[in-house]
Design a protein around this motif. Structure first.
Motif, PDB file in Angstrom:
ATOM      1  N   LEU A 155      38.704  36.120  46.340  1.00 50.58           N
ATOM      2  CA  LEU A 155      38.092  36.333  45.059  1.00 50.58           C
ATOM      3  C   LEU A 155      38.800  37.992  44.660  1.00 50.58           C
ATOM      4  CD1 LEU A 155      35.524  34.846  43.829  1.00 50.58           C
ATOM      5  CD2 LEU A 155      36.699  34.988  42.703  1.00 50.58           C
ATOM      6  N   THR A 156      38.377  38.912  46.442  1.00 49.72           N
ATOM      7  CA  THR A 156      39.219  40.057  46.059  1.00 49.72           C
ATOM      8  C   THR A 156      40.231  40.762  46.215  1.00 49.72           C
ATOM      9  OG1 THR A 156      37.547  40.614  47.577  1.00 49.72           O
ATOM     10  CG2 THR A 156      36.696  41.043  45.908  1.00 49.72           C
ATOM     11  N   VAL A 271      42.780  35.003  40.639  1.00 55.64           N
ATOM     12  CA  VAL A 271      41.387  34.674  40.652  1.00 55.64           C
ATOM     13  C   VAL A 271      40.548  35.240  39.058  1.00 55.64           C
ATOM     14  CG1 VAL A 271      39.142  33.311  40.828  1.00 55.64           C
ATOM     15  CG2 VAL A 271      40.412  33.986  42.672  1.00 55.64           C
ATOM     16  N   LEU A 273      38.928  35.120  36.384  1.00 58.05           N
ATOM     17  CA  LEU A 273      37.823  34.771  35.594  1.00 58.05           C
ATOM     18  C   LEU A 273      37.393  35.101  35.082  1.00 58.05           C
ATOM     19  CD1 LEU A 273      35.460  36.539  39.109  1.00 58.05           C
ATOM     20  CD2 LEU A 273      35.955  33.805  38.661  1.00 58.05           C
ATOM     21  N   ILE A 287      31.712  31.189  43.846  1.00 57.54           N
ATOM     22  CA  ILE A 287      32.184  32.719  44.333  1.00 57.54           C
ATOM     23  C   ILE A 287      31.065  33.619  44.480  1.00 57.54           C
ATOM     24  CG2 ILE A 287      33.489  32.910  41.775  1.00 57.54           C
ATOM     25  CD1 ILE A 287      29.939  33.572  39.907  1.00 57.54           C
TER      26      ILE A 287
END
Length: 306
Positions: A155-156, A271, A273, A287
């Motif tokens: 995600l990061t 991703v 979101l 997540i």
């Protein structure tokens, strides 16, 4: 109880070894096939390690098929600096008494999937090269794949490049093929692995549980995925945990794509979101994880092993 039939696609790997152990001894799962891919170490070593693990767990009746020895397009980069030269440094495993089956991984996966009476789940805990080849060579398998649960992506930030997690970053084109396949996909990424720690007191407890616990402890002492003194990251076991204890995760449906062209960001999983890309959802993404519940689940799972 109906067991869930799965194929494990893997590149053992210290954290792979524990994920495989848990899957083999889980009453809810039926491991139909283990396929190997070049990843943490080269294909000869990952295959040898898979065979050694099945020997150790007394599960040599499960077939092992040899997969891709390099990514689809890019030069191969291993992760032996994390897992050691052999991929499983720290424990003296016996040599296997069986050899891989004659079929390559892609053909073996195709046959298992097409012959199964119920849809197969693929658990991909290495680079996605074999999975991508399967989907391109035999697209008909999609009809009998229940889900692909992958440990990979982020995600990061990354652990291979600034923005790329290793399993996706080593073969981003393969990951791109999977995310654009239309299959049910669950991504258990790097962010989860960073939280899913085995703490020093857990390692000491695991050591005395059984033969698997002793083996795990020996591997943990050489594993560079975190610190033996502050907590080891059990990346690949998080994918098995999703199958067996999904309630410990926070999961969202969203759109995921893979950056292929960026000179500094190739292999980044994008991703979305917030829906900026205005694309339909194509994956479930974990997540967050309850770290304490993961530790409890992991220890209890090792306790059930040989």
């Amino acid at each position: 109880m109906n067991k869930r039939p799965i194929i494990i696609d893997t590149d053992p790997g210290i954290d792979d070894a524990l994920a495989i152990a848990i899957a083999l001894y889980a009453n809810e799962l039926d491991v139909k096939l283990v396929t190997t891919v070049a990843g943490n170490v080269g294909i000869d070593k990952t295959t040898y390690n898979a065979l050694r693990l099945l020997k150790f767990f007394e599960k040599e009746s499960i077939p092992v098929a040899v997969g891709a020895d390099r990514p689809l397009i890019r030069p191969y980069e291993d992760a032996s600096y994390i897992h050691g030269k052999s991929g499983m440094e720290g424990y003296d495993f016996e040599d296997p008494t069986v050899t891989p089956i004659a079929e390559n991984a892609v053909n073996a996966m195709r046959n298992i999937i097409m012959e199964s009476k119920e849809p197969i789940t693929i658990v991909a805990i290495g680079p996605l090269t074999n999975v991508a080849l399967l989907l391109k060579v035999y697209p008909e398998v999609k009809e009998n794949i229940k889900e692909v649960v992958m440990m990979g992506g982020s995600l990061t930030r990354g652990n291979k490049g600034v923005m790329s997690e290793y399993n996706v970053g080593v073969d981003p084109e393969a990951a791109y093929i999977l995310f654009h396949s239309g299959l049910n996909i669950t991504m258990v990424g790097l962010d989860i692995g960073l939280k899913a720690l085995v703490l020093p007191e857990d390692s000491e407890e695991i050591k005395t549980m059984n033969k698997t616990g002793e083996m795990a402890y020996c591997l943990f002492k050489t594993y560079r995925g975190g610190s033996f003194n502050t907590g080891l990251k059990m990346y690949d076991s998080t994918a098995i945990a999703y199958l067996l204890a999904p309630e410990i995760y926070e999961v969202v449906d969203t759109y995921v794509d893979v950056e292929l062209a960026g000179s500094m960001t190739a292999g980044c999983t994008v991703v979305d979101l917030k829906g900026y890309l205005k694309q339909p959802n194509n994956a479930k993404v974990c997540i967050d994880v309850d770290a304490n519940k993961f530790r409890d689940w992991f220890k209890e799972s090792i306790r059930r092993c040989n």
